[in-house]
Every structure is written in structure tokens, then in C-alpha cells.
Design a protein around this motif. Structure first.
Motif, mmCIF file in Angstrom:
data_model
loop_
_atom_site.group_PDB
_atom_site.id
_atom_site.type_symbol
_atom_site.label_atom_id
_atom_site.label_comp_id
_atom_site.label_asym_id
_atom_site.label_seq_id
_atom_site.Cartn_x
_atom_site.Cartn_y
_atom_site.Cartn_z
ATOM 1 N N MET A 1 0.831 -1.182 0.000
ATOM 2 C CA MET A 1 0.000 0.000 0.000
ATOM 3 C C MET A 1 0.875 1.244 0.000
ATOM 4 O O MET A 1 1.895 1.292 0.660
ATOM 5 C CB MET A 1 -0.849 -0.003 1.262
ATOM 6 N N ASN A 2 0.448 2.243 -0.758
ATOM 7 C CA ASN A 2 1.243 3.471 -0.747
ATOM 8 C C ASN A 2 0.763 4.400 0.362
ATOM 9 O O ASN A 2 -0.268 4.188 0.985
ATOM 10 C CB ASN A 2 1.210 4.152 -2.128
ATOM 11 N N SER A 3 1.532 5.452 0.601
ATOM 12 C CA SER A 3 1.231 6.331 1.739
ATOM 13 C C SER A 3 -0.093 7.066 1.562
ATOM 14 O O SER A 3 -0.779 7.338 2.544
ATOM 15 C CB SER A 3 2.378 7.323 1.950
ATOM 16 N N THR A 4 -0.480 7.370 0.313
ATOM 17 C CA THR A 4 -1.751 8.061 0.087
ATOM 18 C C THR A 4 -2.921 7.174 0.499
ATOM 19 O O THR A 4 -3.832 7.617 1.187
ATOM 20 C CB THR A 4 -1.895 8.473 -1.397
ATOM 21 N N ASP A 6 -2.794 4.717 2.622
ATOM 22 C CA ASP A 6 -2.713 4.582 4.077
ATOM 23 C C ASP A 6 -3.328 5.793 4.766
ATOM 24 O O ASP A 6 -4.056 5.649 5.757
ATOM 25 C CB ASP A 6 -1.259 4.422 4.547
ATOM 26 N N GLU A 7 -3.067 6.983 4.223
ATOM 27 C CA GLU A 7 -3.638 8.201 4.795
ATOM 28 C C GLU A 7 -5.159 8.201 4.657
ATOM 29 O O GLU A 7 -5.873 8.575 5.592
ATOM 30 C CB GLU A 7 -3.057 9.447 4.110
ATOM 31 N N ILE A 8 -5.648 7.778 3.497
ATOM 32 C CA ILE A 8 -7.097 7.726 3.271
ATOM 33 C C ILE A 8 -7.734 6.725 4.230
ATOM 34 O O ILE A 8 -8.772 7.003 4.832
ATOM 35 C CB ILE A 8 -7.420 7.400 1.800
ATOM 36 N N LYS A 9 -7.095 5.562 4.391
ATOM 37 C CA LYS A 9 -7.608 4.557 5.325
ATOM 38 C C LYS A 9 -7.638 5.120 6.744
ATOM 39 O O LYS A 9 -8.621 4.934 7.468
ATOM 40 C CB LYS A 9 -6.749 3.296 5.261
ATOM 41 N N ASP A 10 -6.570 5.810 7.136
ATOM 42 C CA ASP A 10 -6.532 6.430 8.464
ATOM 43 C C ASP A 10 -7.639 7.479 8.607
ATOM 44 O O ASP A 10 -8.284 7.564 9.661
ATOM 45 C CB ASP A 10 -5.173 7.091 8.714
ATOM 46 N N ASP A 11 -7.854 8.271 7.544
ATOM 47 C CA ASP A 11 -8.921 9.281 7.582
ATOM 48 C C ASP A 11 -10.287 8.624 7.724
ATOM 49 O O ASP A 11 -11.116 9.078 8.507
ATOM 50 C CB ASP A 11 -8.888 10.161 6.326
ATOM 51 N N TYR A 12 -10.543 7.553 6.969
ATOM 52 C CA TYR A 12 -11.820 6.838 7.070
ATOM 53 C C TYR A 12 -12.024 6.310 8.494
ATOM 54 O O TYR A 12 -13.100 6.448 9.066
ATOM 55 C CB TYR A 12 -11.860 5.670 6.077
ATOM 56 N N ASN A 13 -10.995 5.693 9.052
ATOM 57 C CA ASN A 13 -11.085 5.164 10.410
ATOM 58 C C ASN A 13 -11.336 6.278 11.417
ATOM 59 O O ASN A 13 -12.156 6.134 12.329
ATOM 60 C CB ASN A 13 -9.830 4.373 10.781
ATOM 61 N N PHE A 14 -10.628 7.389 11.255
ATOM 62 C CA PHE A 14 -10.817 8.518 12.161
ATOM 63 C C PHE A 14 -12.254 9.037 12.081
ATOM 64 O O PHE A 14 -12.907 9.264 13.100
ATOM 65 C CB PHE A 14 -9.843 9.664 11.832
ATOM 66 N N ILE A 15 -12.761 9.220 10.864
ATOM 67 C CA ILE A 15 -14.121 9.746 10.678
ATOM 68 C C ILE A 15 -15.146 8.784 11.270
ATOM 69 O O ILE A 15 -16.086 9.200 11.951
ATOM 70 C CB ILE A 15 -14.399 10.034 9.189
ATOM 71 N N SER A 16 -14.956 7.489 11.041
ATOM 72 C CA SER A 16 -15.878 6.496 11.594
ATOM 73 C C SER A 16 -15.915 6.575 13.116
ATOM 74 O O SER A 16 -16.989 6.636 13.719
ATOM 75 C CB SER A 16 -15.468 5.092 11.147
#
Length: 155
Positions: A1-4, A6-16
Motif C-alpha cells: 500500500m502506498n502512503s496516500t 494509508d492516509e485515506i484509510k486512516d482518515d476513514y477510520n478517524f471519521i468512523s
């Protein structure tokens, strides 16, 4: 996985997690503030029913049950409680006497205004630092969430 991604996944998790936490915290604050206020006899569910009835609309029982997705029986039981507590009044519609319109008493209007002020503060804190474009994006995000909830709840 690239860093972008990973950042999107982290953002989704944070928002959830944030949505869950915010919902929970708002409900706790509302319950706590109700218990400390002169409106100790009301529940958070009843508070939201009062908010749905609104200050000036004179909504019908059918409109309120549709908005809150409550059966007519459940709504009637809740309205009976609120009427006994002195928060709402039922009025026969003058154009069609089969229709019942709902209104707030002075006690209900006072509670409505206090609840509205709390939510206005929430919105102001949420949008602090946003420009018009950001606010429109936030509005669209909330429209998307409402549509999703409507789709899920209509299944």
C-alpha cells in the motif's frame, strides 16, 4: 500500500470513530443537561420529539411520525406523555377535522429554544475556520449521510 492510500484509510477510520464518539457524547451531554435543568421530567427522545414538532409549523401527527420514523402507536404514547407534562398541545385542523396538528406550549417553546441554542453552538464549533466552499462540502457530506441512513432504514 502506498502512503496516500494509508492516509485515506486512516482518515476513514478517524471519521468512523469520530462519528460514533460525537453521537455518543451529544446524547450524554443532552441527558446530563436535561437532568440539571428545570426540565428534569423529559427524556432525550422526548426532547427530539419536541424539536421535530418545532416552534411555529403546526405539524400533523403523520408528518412527525414520518420524520422520526415512529409508528403511530408509539408516537401517540409519546405525545400523551408530553401533553400530560405540559410541553405540547394537540389541535384539531380547521380545514380537515380528522387531522390533528401539534404545537408547543410556552414550556415546550422554552425547552425547544434551549435545545436549539445548544445545537447552534455545536454547528458553530464544527464550522470554525471554514470558508463558504468548506461549508458547502460539509453540507454535501451530511446530505450523503442522511441519504445513506434513509436507504438503510427503509429496507
Amino acid at each position: 500500500m502506498n502512503s496516500t492510500s494509508d492516509e485515506i484509510k486512516d482518515d476513514y477510520n478517524f471519521i468512523s470513530e469520530a462519528l460514533i464518539d460525537i453521537y455518543d457524547q451529544i446524547m450524554r451531554i443532552e441527558e446530563s443537561e436535561i437532568r440539571k435543568s428545570r426540565f428534569k421530567d423529559i427524556t432525550a427522545k422526548e426532547l427530539h420529539l419536541i424539536h421535530t414538532i418545532g416552534l411555529h409549523d403546526r405539524k400533523t401527527t403523520s408528518e412527525v411520525s414520518r420524520v422520526l420514523k415512529l409508528s403511530k402507536g408509539t408516537l401517540t404514547a409519546n405525545l400523551n406523555n408530553l401533553e400530560k407534562k405540559g410541553y405540547i398541545i394537540r389541535m384539531i385542523n380547521q380545514q380537515d377535522r380528522r387531522i390533528i396538528n401539534l404545537g408547543l406550549t410556552s414550556k415546550g417553546r422554552l425547552l425547544y429554544r434551549a435545545h436549539y441554542a445548544f445545537h447552534r453552538q455545536l454547528v458553530e464549533s464544527c464550522l470554525k475556520g471554514f470558508d463558504g466552499s468548506d461549508i458547502r462540502k460539509m453540507r454535501q457530506a451530511l446530505v450523503n449521510v442522511e441519504k445513506f441512513i434513509d436507504e438503510v432504514s427503509s429496507k
